[in-house]
Design an enzyme around this catalytic site. Structure first.
Site, PDB file in Angstrom:
ATOM      1  N   CYS A 247      -5.702 -55.714 -65.478  1.00 17.00           N
ATOM      2  CA  CYS A 247      -6.877 -55.652 -65.498  1.00 17.00           C
ATOM      3  C   CYS A 247      -7.631 -55.561 -64.133  1.00 17.00           C
ATOM      4  CB  CYS A 247      -7.533 -57.256 -65.922  1.00 17.00           C
ATOM      5  SG  CYS A 247      -9.417 -57.418 -65.892  1.00 17.00           S
ATOM      6  N   ASN A 256      -0.392 -55.654 -71.153  1.00 14.09           N
ATOM      7  CA  ASN A 256      -0.532 -56.209 -72.141  1.00 14.09           C
ATOM      8  C   ASN A 256       1.244 -56.471 -72.711  1.00 14.09           C
ATOM      9  OD1 ASN A 256      -3.140 -54.761 -72.279  1.00 14.09           O
ATOM     10  ND2 ASN A 256      -3.320 -56.675 -73.386  1.00 14.09           N
TER      11      ASN A 256
HETATM   12  P1  HMG Z   1     -24.221 -54.808 -63.467  1.00 17.33           P
HETATM   13  O1  HMG Z   1     -23.993 -54.115 -62.029  1.00 17.33           O
HETATM   14  O2  HMG Z   1     -24.323 -56.263 -63.244  1.00 17.33           O
HETATM   15  O3  HMG Z   1     -25.406 -54.196 -64.455  1.00 17.33           O
HETATM   16  O4  HMG Z   1     -22.972 -54.547 -64.281  1.00 17.33           O
HETATM   17  P2  HMG Z   1     -26.790 -53.575 -64.357  1.00 17.33           P
HETATM   18  O5  HMG Z   1     -27.439 -53.935 -65.548  1.00 17.33           O
HETATM   19  O6  HMG Z   1     -27.531 -54.275 -62.812  1.00 17.33           O
HETATM   20  O7  HMG Z   1     -26.937 -52.090 -63.829  1.00 17.33           O
HETATM   21  C1  HMG Z   1     -26.063 -51.720 -62.720  1.00 17.33           C
HETATM   22  C2  HMG Z   1     -25.751 -50.218 -63.150  1.00 17.33           C
HETATM   23  O8  HMG Z   1     -24.970 -50.306 -63.938  1.00 17.33           O
HETATM   24  C3  HMG Z   1     -26.840 -49.321 -63.509  1.00 17.33           C
HETATM   25  O9  HMG Z   1     -26.588 -47.847 -63.074  1.00 17.33           O
HETATM   26  C4  HMG Z   1     -26.645 -49.441 -65.002  1.00 17.33           C
HETATM   27  O10 HMG Z   1     -27.298 -48.240 -65.615  1.00 17.33           O
HETATM   28  C5  HMG Z   1     -25.255 -49.213 -65.210  1.00 17.33           C
HETATM   29  P3  HMG Z   1     -27.366 -47.361 -61.627  1.00 17.33           P
HETATM   30  O11 HMG Z   1     -28.793 -47.413 -62.098  1.00 17.33           O
HETATM   31  O12 HMG Z   1     -27.041 -48.287 -60.500  1.00 17.33           O
HETATM   32  O13 HMG Z   1     -26.921 -46.052 -61.699  1.00 17.33           O
HETATM   33  N1  HMG Z   1     -24.728 -50.114 -66.491  1.00 17.33           N
HETATM   34  C6  HMG Z   1     -23.967 -49.114 -67.391  1.00 17.33           C
HETATM   35  N2  HMG Z   1     -23.573 -47.829 -67.275  1.00 17.33           N
HETATM   36  C7  HMG Z   1     -22.839 -47.706 -68.086  1.00 17.33           C
HETATM   37  N3  HMG Z   1     -22.622 -48.753 -69.597  1.00 17.33           N
HETATM   38  C8  HMG Z   1     -23.218 -49.832 -69.307  1.00 17.33           C
HETATM   39  C9  HMG Z   1     -23.740 -50.058 -68.228  1.00 17.33           C
HETATM   40  N4  HMG Z   1     -24.457 -51.380 -68.164  1.00 17.33           N
HETATM   41  C10 HMG Z   1     -24.974 -51.059 -66.943  1.00 17.33           C
HETATM   42  N5  HMG Z   1     -23.031 -50.606 -70.231  1.00 17.33           N
HETATM   43  C11 HMG Z   1     -21.533 -54.533 -66.246  1.00 17.33           C
HETATM   44  C12 HMG Z   1     -22.629 -55.334 -65.647  1.00 17.33           C
HETATM   45  C13 HMG Z   1     -21.132 -55.421 -67.339  1.00 17.33           C
HETATM   46  C14 HMG Z   1     -22.146 -53.135 -66.921  1.00 17.33           C
HETATM   47  C15 HMG Z   1     -20.535 -54.169 -64.994  1.00 17.33           C
HETATM   48  O14 HMG Z   1     -20.255 -55.437 -64.384  1.00 17.33           O
HETATM   49  C16 HMG Z   1     -19.199 -53.639 -65.675  1.00 17.33           C
HETATM   50  O15 HMG Z   1     -19.484 -52.346 -66.212  1.00 17.33           O
HETATM   51  N6  HMG Z   1     -18.152 -54.295 -65.601  1.00 17.33           N
HETATM   52  C17 HMG Z   1     -17.028 -53.849 -66.013  1.00 17.33           C
HETATM   53  C18 HMG Z   1     -16.022 -54.789 -66.759  1.00 17.33           C
HETATM   54  C19 HMG Z   1     -14.958 -54.308 -67.390  1.00 17.33           C
HETATM   55  O16 HMG Z   1     -14.665 -53.218 -68.045  1.00 17.33           O
HETATM   56  N7  HMG Z   1     -13.624 -54.959 -67.164  1.00 17.33           N
HETATM   57  C20 HMG Z   1     -12.310 -54.708 -67.660  1.00 17.33           C
HETATM   58  C21 HMG Z   1     -12.534 -55.032 -69.254  1.00 17.33           C
HETATM   59  S1  HMG Z   1     -12.311 -56.857 -69.682  1.00 17.33           S
HETATM   60  C22 HMG Z   1     -10.669 -57.005 -69.698  1.00 17.33           C
HETATM   61  O17 HMG Z   1     -10.021 -56.092 -69.498  1.00 17.33           O
HETATM   62  C23 HMG Z   1     -10.001 -58.344 -70.380  1.00 17.33           C
HETATM   63  C24 HMG Z   1      -9.701 -58.219 -71.732  1.00 17.33           C
HETATM   64  O18 HMG Z   1      -8.775 -57.296 -71.769  1.00 17.33           O
HETATM   65  C25 HMG Z   1      -9.515 -59.695 -72.298  1.00 17.33           C
HETATM   66  C26 HMG Z   1      -8.240 -60.280 -71.184  1.00 17.33           C
HETATM   67  O19 HMG Z   1      -7.248 -59.576 -71.052  1.00 17.33           O
HETATM   68  O20 HMG Z   1      -8.567 -61.356 -70.888  1.00 17.33           O
HETATM   69  C27 HMG Z   1     -10.827 -57.715 -72.521  1.00 17.33           C
HETATM   70 MG    MG Z   2      -6.802 -57.800 -71.290  1.00 17.62          MG
END
Ligand code: HMG
Ligand code: MG
Length: 307
Positions: A247, A256
Site C-alpha cells: 500500500c 497481499n
Molecule cells: P483530496 O485531495 O482530499 O480530494 O483527495 P479533493 O476533493 O480535495 O481533490 C483534490 C484533487 O484531487 C482535485 O484535483 C480533484 O479533482 C482530485 P485538482 O483540482 O487538484 O487538480 N480528485 C480526484 N481525481 C481523480 N479521481 C478522484 C478524485 N477525487 C479528487 N476520485 C482522495 C481525496 C481520496 C481522492 C485522495 O486522497 C486519493 O486519491 N487517495 C488515494 C487513496 C488510495 O488509492 N490508496 C490506496 C488504495 S486503499 C488500499 O490499498 C487499502 C486496501 O487495499 C485495504 C487494505 O489493504 O487495508 C483497500
Molecule cells: Mg490492500
C-alpha cells in the site's frame, strides 16, 4: 471446525498489487494480466482505482482499463459472469466509474484515524459521510458496493487497533448498504489468535457471510490467519497473483497473500475455488517477469520449477 465447502476469491493483483509499483506499468500489460487471470477461472477481479492520479499515479489509466473490461463483458457471454470492480473513494470517482460501465465499486475506510488521514485525507467520520452519497448514487444506478476497512490488525502509525473500532466501522459500512465488508490487515501484523478475536468482535456487528479477509503478507502470517478465520466461517478471500503489491500509504507493507498459495491451501482443505492452479501459476510467473521482480508466491515458484 466449520470450513466452508466453497470459497470465493477476489483477485486484487491488478489494483492492490500494481498500485505500489514504482515503474509505470502500461495499460496493455494490465489488461493482459486481467485477461489471463480471468482465464484461470477467477470470477471477481478488482481491476482499477478511480483515485487521484496525483496520489496514485499507477492507477491513472482507470478509465481505459474499465472501458476495455466493460466492452469485453458486453461482447462475450463467457466473461459476463466475471465481476470487474474498481475503487471509488468519492462521488467524483464513482461518476467516472459509472461512465465506464462499471458494475461494482468499493469504498475504502479505515479503523485507524491516522491511516485514514494519510490514505484518503480525511477522518474516519468524514470518510463515512463521504461514502453515504457514493453508496446512494451507486445503488440507484444498480451498482453493487463493497466496503473495505483498513488496519484491522494494526496500523503503521498507531500500532494496535481495537477490534471494537473495526467492528464499528464495519457496521457503518454494512448499514450504509455495502453487500460485503472486507477486513484489511494492511500491514500484515496479524496473528491467528488476533484474527479470531477480531472476527469475534466484528461478527457481532456484521454476519460472517458478509465478511471477507484481505490479508497482506508482510510478516508471513497471512495464510495462517486465513486458516484461522476460515475456521470461523469466512469464505471470501482477497488475494493477489504472485503476491504482488503493497500500500502506498503503509510504508514497508508487502503484497497481499498470493492467490496461488491461497488456491493450494484451499485445494488441500477440499474447498472449491474454481481456479485452475497451473494456469494461475503461469500468470504469476508471467507478470513477475514483466515487472522484473521475484515471484512472491511460494506455490508459484514450486510449480514453475516443475513445469
Ligand atoms: P483530496 O485531495 O482530499 O480530494 O483527495 P479533493 O476533493 O480535495 O481533490 C483534490 C484533487 O484531487 C482535485 O484535483 C480533484 O479533482 C482530485 P485538482 O483540482 O487538484 O487538480 N480528485 C480526484 N481525481 C481523480 N479521481 C478522484 C478524485 N477525487 C479528487 N476520485 C482522495 C481525496 C481520496 C481522492 C485522495 O486522497 C486519493 O486519491 N487517495 C488515494 C487513496 C488510495 O488509492 N490508496 C490506496 C488504495 S486503499 C488500499 O490499498 C487499502 C486496501 O487495499 C485495504 C487494505 O489493504 O487495508 C483497500
Ligand atoms: Mg490492500
Amino acid at each position: 471446525m466449520h470450513f466452508p465447502d466453497k470459497a470465493r476469491i477476489v483477485e486484487v493483483g491488478a489494483r492492490d498489487g500494481l498500485q505500489n509499483e514504482s515503474m509505470p506499468v502500461d495499460t496493455a500489460t494490465k489488461l493482459a494480466l486481467i485477461r489471463k487471470l480471468s482465464e484461470s477461472g477467477l470470477r471477481h477481479i478488482e481491476a482499477a482505482s478511480f483515485v487521484s492520479p496525483k496520489w496514485v499515479p499507477q492507477m491513472a489509466d482507470h478509465r481505459e482499463i474499465m472501458l476495455a473490461l466493460s466492452e469485453s463483458v458486453a461482447a462475450t457471454d463467457t466473461t459476463s459472469v466475471i465481476t470487474y470492480s474498481a475503487l471509488t473513494p468519492n462521488l467524483k470517482g464513482l461518476e467516472a466509474a459509472l461512465e465506464c460501465g462499471v458494475r461494482e465499486v468499493a469504498v475504502f475506510g479505515a479503523a485507524s484515524e491516522s491511516f485514514s488521514q494519510r490514505n484518503i485525507n480525511c477522518s474516519i467520520a468524514e470518510s463515512l459521510a463521504r461514502f453515504a452519497p457514493v453508496m446512494e448514487r451507486a445503488l440507484d444506478a444498480g451498482v453493487r458496493v463493497r466496503g473495505y476497512v483498513s488496519c484491522v490488525m494494526g496500523c503503521p502509525y498507531e500500532g494496535d487497533i481495537s477490534p471494537l473500532q473495526v467492528a464499528a466501522v464495519a457496521r457503518e459500512l454494512r448499514d450504509m448498504g455495502c453487500y460485503e465488508v472486507s477486513l484489511g490487515d494492511t500491514i500484515g501484523t496479524g496473528t491467528p489468535f488476533k484474527a479470531k478475536r477480531l472476527l469475534e468482535a466484528v461478527t457481532r456487528a456484521v454476519p460472517v457471510a458478509h465478511l471477507a479477509a484481505h490479508f497482506h503478507d508482510t510478516y508471513g502470517q497471512a495464510l495462517t490467519n486465513l486458516y484461522a478465520v476460515m475456521e470461523e466461517g469466512v469464505a471470501v478471500i482477497d488475494s493477489s497473483v504472485a503476491g504482488l503489491g503493497g500500500c502506498p500509504y503503509a510504508k514497508g507493507a508487502s503484497g497481499n497473500v498470493a492467490t496461488e498459495d491461497v488456491v493450494y491451501l484451499l485445494e488441500g482443505l477440499g474447498i472449491d475455488s474454481g481456479v485452475d492452479l497451473a494456469q494461475l501459476a503461469r500468470t504469476g510467473d508471467w507478470i513477475s517477469r514483466q515487472l522484473g521482480r521475484a515471484n512472491g508466491s511460494k506455490v508459484g515458484q514450486a510449480l514453475m520449477a516443475k513445469y
